[in-house]
Scaffold this motif. Structure first.
Motif, short mmCIF file in Angstrom:
data_model
loop_
_atom_site.label_atom_id
_atom_site.label_comp_id
_atom_site.label_asym_id
_atom_site.label_seq_id
_atom_site.Cartn_x
_atom_site.Cartn_y
_atom_site.Cartn_z
N LYS A 7 11.43 4.56 -28.36
CA LYS A 7 10.34 3.66 -28.75
C LYS A 7 10.37 3.42 -30.26
O LYS A 7 10.26 2.27 -30.72
CB LYS A 7 9.00 4.26 -28.33
N ASP A 116 4.33 -6.48 -25.88
CA ASP A 116 3.96 -5.09 -25.63
C ASP A 116 3.51 -4.89 -24.18
O ASP A 116 4.07 -4.07 -23.45
CB ASP A 116 2.85 -4.70 -26.61
N PHE A 120 7.47 -4.92 -22.53
CA PHE A 120 7.84 -3.53 -22.81
C PHE A 120 7.18 -2.56 -21.84
O PHE A 120 7.83 -1.67 -21.31
CB PHE A 120 7.48 -3.16 -24.24
N TRP A 127 8.39 3.17 -22.87
CA TRP A 127 7.36 2.56 -23.71
C TRP A 127 6.00 3.21 -23.53
O TRP A 127 5.29 3.46 -24.49
CB TRP A 127 7.27 1.06 -23.43
#
Length: 129
Positions: A7, A116, A120, A127
């Motif tokens: 990450k 995000d 992800f 993540w």
């Protein structure tokens, strides 16, 4: 620990890409409206995008940052506050007030949230620690 390393590597890669685009300035030599857009709005779009992900690094140590809307609010709020200060004559991260800057801050922040939460979080197992 390996999940955090992956990450962190991805976040640092995003930040390096944004920094590289600022240094190289790929649209500096392009005449016309693209040149003007790059100089006027690229940073307003890219920096909130990058700062959102930099806050993702701290979410393991600061529980309040674990929700996307807190990170988005901090990034958008800080950028917009600087722009409003410019309106009142204070040189805060710039000297000229432009209401379109606020639109670009929102676009950069929203793009980061979508990447995000929509990409992800769904497709990268590391993540969501």
């Amino acid at each position: 620990m390996q999940k955090f390393t992956l990450k962190l590597g991805l976040i640092l890669s995003i930040s390096l890409l944004v920094a590289t685009l600022h240094i190289i300035g790929p649209l500096r030599q392009t005449p016309g409206p693209w040149h003007d857009w790059y100089y006027s709005y690229f940073s307003d779009l890219a920096l909130p995008f990058s700062f959102y992900f930099l806050l993702c690094i701290s979410e393991t140590n600061i529980p309040q940052l674990r929700t996307w809307w807190v990170k988005a609010g901090l990034v958008f709020g800080a950028a917009t506050t600087a722009e409003i200060l410019q309106f009142f004559g204070f040189d805060a991260l710039g000297v000229t007030f432009d209401p379109l800057d606020i639109v670009m801050y929102a676009s950069g922040t929203l793009s980061a949230v979508l990447l995000d939460q929509g990409v992800f979080k769904r497709w990268l197992p590391f993540w969501s620690e």
